[in-house]
Design a protein around this motif. Structure first.
Motif, PDB file in Angstrom:
ATOM      1  N   ASP A  67       0.817  -1.212   0.000  1.00 35.52           N
ATOM      2  CA  ASP A  67       0.000   0.000   0.000  1.00 35.52           C
ATOM      3  C   ASP A  67       0.855   1.268   0.000  1.00 35.52           C
ATOM      4  OD1 ASP A  67      -2.562  -0.718  -0.315  1.00 35.52           O
ATOM      5  OD2 ASP A  67      -3.213  -0.207   1.724  1.00 35.52           O
ATOM      6  N   GLN A  68       1.882   1.280   0.827  1.00 32.85           N
ATOM      7  CA  GLN A  68       2.771   2.451   0.881  1.00 32.85           C
ATOM      8  C   GLN A  68       3.404   2.689  -0.486  1.00 32.85           C
ATOM      9  OE1 GLN A  68       5.438   1.215   3.977  1.00 32.85           O
ATOM     10  NE2 GLN A  68       4.274   2.203   5.603  1.00 32.85           N
ATOM     11  N   TYR A  69       3.851   1.634  -1.125  1.00 36.35           N
ATOM     12  CA  TYR A  69       4.490   1.759  -2.432  1.00 36.35           C
ATOM     13  C   TYR A  69       3.495   2.288  -3.472  1.00 36.35           C
ATOM     14  CZ  TYR A  69       6.665   0.528  -6.845  1.00 36.35           C
ATOM     15  OH  TYR A  69       7.172   0.598  -8.116  1.00 36.35           O
ATOM     16  N   ARG A  70       2.318   1.736  -3.458  1.00 35.71           N
ATOM     17  CA  ARG A  70       1.287   2.127  -4.415  1.00 35.71           C
ATOM     18  C   ARG A  70       0.927   3.612  -4.246  1.00 35.71           C
ATOM     19  NH1 ARG A  70      -4.077   2.562  -4.062  1.00 35.71           N
ATOM     20  NH2 ARG A  70      -4.105   1.880  -1.890  1.00 35.71           N
ATOM     21  N   ILE A  71       0.831   4.079  -3.018  1.00 34.34           N
ATOM     22  CA  ILE A  71       0.455   5.467  -2.776  1.00 34.34           C
ATOM     23  C   ILE A  71       1.655   6.404  -2.951  1.00 34.34           C
ATOM     24  CG2 ILE A  71      -0.437   7.103  -1.074  1.00 34.34           C
ATOM     25  CD1 ILE A  71      -1.996   4.658   0.143  1.00 34.34           C
ATOM     26  N   LEU A  72       2.715   6.146  -2.226  1.00 35.33           N
ATOM     27  CA  LEU A  72       3.871   7.057  -2.233  1.00 35.33           C
ATOM     28  C   LEU A  72       4.574   7.127  -3.583  1.00 35.33           C
ATOM     29  CD1 LEU A  72       5.504   6.112   1.189  1.00 35.33           C
ATOM     30  CD2 LEU A  72       4.768   8.413   0.567  1.00 35.33           C
ATOM     31  N   ARG A  73       4.762   5.985  -4.212  1.00 37.06           N
ATOM     32  CA  ARG A  73       5.587   5.967  -5.427  1.00 37.06           C
ATOM     33  C   ARG A  73       4.756   5.946  -6.708  1.00 37.06           C
ATOM     34  NH1 ARG A  73       9.497   8.242  -3.067  1.00 37.06           N
ATOM     35  NH2 ARG A  73      10.137   8.439  -5.251  1.00 37.06           N
ATOM     36  N   LYS A  74       3.493   5.556  -6.628  1.00 41.40           N
ATOM     37  CA  LYS A  74       2.664   5.476  -7.828  1.00 41.40           C
ATOM     38  C   LYS A  74       1.462   6.414  -7.769  1.00 41.40           C
ATOM     39  CE  LYS A  74       5.339   2.523  -9.738  1.00 41.40           C
ATOM     40  NZ  LYS A  74       6.157   2.995 -10.879  1.00 41.40           N
ATOM     41  N   LYS A  75       1.504   7.348  -6.821  1.00 40.58           N
ATOM     42  CA  LYS A  75       0.445   8.353  -6.676  1.00 40.58           C
ATOM     43  C   LYS A  75      -0.930   7.723  -6.499  1.00 40.58           C
ATOM     44  CE  LYS A  75       2.963  11.495  -9.809  1.00 40.58           C
ATOM     45  NZ  LYS A  75       3.674  12.370  -8.877  1.00 40.58           N
ATOM     46  N   GLY A  76      -0.981   6.640  -5.772  1.00 44.07           N
ATOM     47  CA  GLY A  76      -2.253   5.964  -5.520  1.00 44.07           C
ATOM     48  C   GLY A  76      -3.061   6.682  -4.465  1.00 44.07           C
ATOM     49  N   THR A  77      -4.252   6.166  -4.220  1.00 43.60           N
ATOM     50  CA  THR A  77      -5.071   6.733  -3.157  1.00 43.60           C
ATOM     51  C   THR A  77      -5.680   5.590  -2.364  1.00 43.60           C
ATOM     52  OG1 THR A  77      -6.762   8.374  -2.629  1.00 43.60           O
ATOM     53  CG2 THR A  77      -7.183   6.966  -4.532  1.00 43.60           C
TER      54      THR A  77
ATOM     55  N   SER B  16      -3.476   8.190   4.577  1.00 44.83           N
ATOM     56  CA  SER B  16      -2.880   7.576   5.772  1.00 44.83           C
ATOM     57  C   SER B  16      -1.698   6.697   5.400  1.00 44.83           C
ATOM     58  CB  SER B  16      -3.917   6.728   6.522  1.00 44.83           C
ATOM     59  OG  SER B  16      -4.905   7.538   7.122  1.00 44.83           O
ATOM     60  N   GLY B  17      -1.800   6.042   4.238  1.00 48.45           N
ATOM     61  CA  GLY B  17      -0.740   5.136   3.815  1.00 48.45           C
ATOM     62  C   GLY B  17       0.583   5.826   3.531  1.00 48.45           C
ATOM     63  N   SER B  18       0.567   7.140   3.378  1.00 47.64           N
ATOM     64  CA  SER B  18       1.801   7.894   3.152  1.00 47.64           C
ATOM     65  C   SER B  18       2.443   8.314   4.473  1.00 47.64           C
ATOM     66  CB  SER B  18       1.522   9.193   2.387  1.00 47.64           C
ATOM     67  OG  SER B  18       0.908   8.919   1.169  1.00 47.64           O
ATOM     68  N   LEU B  19       1.685   8.128   5.555  1.00 50.11           N
ATOM     69  CA  LEU B  19       2.112   8.679   6.840  1.00 50.11           C
ATOM     70  C   LEU B  19       2.417   7.583   7.853  1.00 50.11           C
ATOM     71  CD1 LEU B  19      -0.711  11.381   7.150  1.00 50.11           C
ATOM     72  CD2 LEU B  19       1.601  11.739   6.259  1.00 50.11           C
ATOM     73  N   LYS B  20       3.219   7.977   8.834  1.00 46.71           N
ATOM     74  CA  LYS B  20       3.473   7.101   9.974  1.00 46.71           C
ATOM     75  C   LYS B  20       3.298   7.967  11.211  1.00 46.71           C
ATOM     76  CE  LYS B  20       7.111   4.020  11.755  1.00 46.71           C
ATOM     77  NZ  LYS B  20       6.816   4.190  13.144  1.00 46.71           N
ATOM     78  N   PHE B  21       2.328   7.615  12.040  1.00 46.49           N
ATOM     79  CA  PHE B  21       2.017   8.421  13.212  1.00 46.49           C
ATOM     80  C   PHE B  21       2.891   8.006  14.393  1.00 46.49           C
ATOM     81  CE2 PHE B  21      -0.581   9.070  17.117  1.00 46.49           C
ATOM     82  CZ  PHE B  21      -0.613  10.448  17.096  1.00 46.49           C
TER      83      PHE B  21
END
Ligand code: FE
Length: 131
Positions: free
Chosen positions: A19-29, A123-128
């Protein structure tokens, strides 16, 4: 902010979750109301899930009603970068981590916050990190 981080696509793919890869690197949502932090009210900091850059603080998080974690200002001016995004037939402003270039979400100017801004994040781009 410290130095920029550059990694190959293969390195990112190895180090991040799917999920992190899909969002952060592939502009996913991700789905509204079905993500980790949209309803998190704990005090603490939100770091980039890709590189640990301090992006946002709970002090400037607000309930936008959108189902995504929303902030009205980043932790510091140079923590994030913005770029015009014309994908999906819309003109939006993309928000990226200034250190690793990871996609975080979009910036809108429609909020009832002091400066009118809404950083609509995944949320997948973040780490709380709880205070
Ligand atoms: Fe980053």
């Amino acid at each position: 902010m410290s130095e920029k981080i550059e990694k190959t696509d293969e390195e990112w793919r190895r180090e991040l979750t799917t999920d992190q890869y899909r969002i952060l690197r592939k502009k996913g949502t991700e789905f509204a109301f079905r993500n980790e932090y949209w309803n998190n009210h704990d005090p603490g900091k939100y770091l980039c899930a890709g590189c640990g850059n301090e992006l946002f603080s709970s002090d400037k998080k607000f309930d936008s009603g959108t189902g995504w974690p929303s902030f009205w200002e980043p932790e510091s001016k140079d923590a994030v970068e913005v770029e015009v995004d014309e994908s999906h037939g819309m003109r939006r402003v993309e928000v990226k981590c200034a250190r690793c270039g990871g996609h975080l979400g979009h910036l809108f100017e429609d909020s009832p916050t002091p400066n009118g801004l809404r950083y609509c994040m995944n949320s997948g781009s973040l780490k709380f990190v709880k205070k």
